[in-house]
Design an enzyme around this catalytic site. Structure first.
Site, short mmCIF file in Angstrom:
data_model
loop_
_atom_site.label_atom_id
_atom_site.label_comp_id
_atom_site.label_asym_id
_atom_site.label_seq_id
_atom_site.Cartn_x
_atom_site.Cartn_y
_atom_site.Cartn_z
N ASN A 13 0.79 -1.47 -0.19
CA ASN A 13 -0.20 -0.18 0.18
C ASN A 13 0.86 1.35 -0.34
OD1 ASN A 13 -2.65 1.53 2.63
ND2 ASN A 13 -2.26 1.61 0.28
N CYS A 75 -5.26 6.23 8.29
CA CYS A 75 -4.23 4.80 6.82
C CYS A 75 -3.70 4.75 8.07
CB CYS A 75 -4.47 5.73 5.98
SG CYS A 75 -3.05 5.29 4.86
N GLY A 76 -3.71 3.28 8.10
CA GLY A 76 -3.71 2.37 9.22
C GLY A 76 -1.59 2.34 7.98
N ASN A 77 -1.55 1.60 7.34
CA ASN A 77 -0.50 1.43 6.87
C ASN A 77 0.13 3.41 6.32
OD1 ASN A 77 -0.50 -1.29 6.06
ND2 ASN A 77 -1.74 -0.67 4.50
N ASN A 198 -15.26 1.81 1.98
CA ASN A 198 -13.95 0.94 1.99
C ASN A 198 -15.26 -0.06 2.15
OD1 ASN A 198 -11.33 2.48 2.02
ND2 ASN A 198 -12.26 2.86 4.44
N ARG A 217 -12.46 3.28 -0.24
CA ARG A 217 -12.53 4.45 -1.17
C ARG A 217 -11.57 4.98 -1.48
NH1 ARG A 217 -15.04 8.27 3.54
NH2 ARG A 217 -12.90 7.74 4.39
N CYS A 225 -4.94 -2.52 3.44
CA CYS A 225 -4.68 -1.59 4.50
C CYS A 225 -5.51 -1.42 5.63
CB CYS A 225 -6.88 -1.87 3.80
SG CYS A 225 -7.82 -0.04 4.56
N GLY A 226 -4.10 -0.54 6.36
CA GLY A 226 -4.69 -1.17 7.81
C GLY A 226 -5.51 -1.36 8.75
N THR A 227 -6.23 0.20 8.36
CA THR A 227 -7.28 0.51 8.97
C THR A 227 -8.79 -0.73 8.79
OG1 THR A 227 -8.19 1.48 7.48
CG2 THR A 227 -7.65 3.42 9.20
#
Length: 286
Positions: A13, A75-77, A198, A217, A225-227
């Site tokens: 990502n 955004c987790g990543n 998402n 999204r 996608c971390g989240t």
């Protein structure tokens, strides 16, 4: 305009990161800059743009822009990569520090070997489960767990979770047959989601493992996608497919994340962050 950048990825990502601690860009340009810089043919090519900036509320701030120019909240990543960048570039000196996003302020902790960050753990905060806070249309304060969801003439079953940004989680028997390309964009823009959403398809491999694919999204299919991985573990727990307070390995297209939804209701994410390239982007103001 010449803009210094660092391109980084978390499990594939990838975003273009711009350091605003020593460099200023007019905010009115952010939308167009994100579109230009993310273009795979005429730009750097990425899933979007992340601005690393000073803030009075945390050690470092970050703003996320999707490749269509829209701004995301978390955004987790991106958080893991921002943490790596901040530590390795001397913005922070402690291994534990705080990052501010549009959604919240999170705690980050870096694991360092030979002055290089190889793993980052993020306290992603508490999941939001009330329908109106996802947001999703319908009965305001009810959780959306395994709820029938008709799309493209077929009934799917959705569990909705927000991790600072909205996620619709769907469980499938075989991740390789998940209708990501067909249903992903349709669900993302469905009118039942006022801010769009998402979309994740999840296969339960075992009580400690999940297979994961995502339609993000504003960006489409991405490697990770971390989240979304956090939302997947919360959704799997709510559907009694995994157990709370146990580490879960989430297998994303780009690699693995370790996620744990702890008894204090906070979701913790651990994974890598990598630098791809640094350079100058020649921005053409339109």
């Amino acid at each position: 305009m010449q803009i210094p950048f660092t391109k980084m990825h978390g499990l594939g990502n990838n975003y273009v990161y711009i350091d605003l601690f020593d460099y200023a860009i007019d905010e009115k340009l952010y939308h167009d800059l994100a579109i230009q810089i993310s273009d795979v043919y005429t730009g750097i090519g990425s899933d979007g743009m992340i601005l690393i900036h000073p803030t009075t509320d945390a050690d470092v701030g970050m703003r996320i822009f999707n490749k269509d120019g829209s701004e995301g909240k978390s955004c987790g990543n991106g958080l893991r990569c921002t943490a790596k960048y901040a530590y390795e570039n001397g913005i922070v000196t402690n291994k534990k520090f705080h990052i501010q996003t549009k959604a919240n302020i999170v705690e980050a902790e870096v694991s360092v070997d030979n002055n290089k960050v190889n793993q980052v753990t993020i306290d992603m905060g508490e999941p939001i489960l009330a329908r109106n806070e996802i947001p999703m249309m319908g009965n305001n304060d009810v959780k959306v767990v395994n709820e029938p969801f008709v799309v493209a003439g077929e009934t799917q079953y959705i569990t909705a979770v927000s991790m600072g940004n909205p996620h619709g989680v769907f469980f499938v028997d075989d991740i390789e047959k998940a209708p990501l390309e067909t249903l992903g964009p349709t669900i993302e823009k469905d009118m039942r989601f006022p801010e769009s959403i998402n979309v994740e398809f999840i296969e339960v491999v075992s009580p400690t493992e999940l297979n994961f694919r995502v339609w993000e999204r504003g960006s489409g299919i991405t490697q990770a996608c971390g989240t979304g991985a956090c939302a997947a573990v919360v959704a799997a727990t709510l559907n009694e497919k995994v157990t709370k307070s146990h580490p879960i390995v989430v297998h994303l297209a780009g690699g693995d994340l370790n996620i744990e939804w702890k008894e204090d209701n906070h979701v913790w994410m651990t994974g890598p962050a990598e630098v791809i390239a640094t350079g100058l982007f020649y921005y053409k103001e339109e």
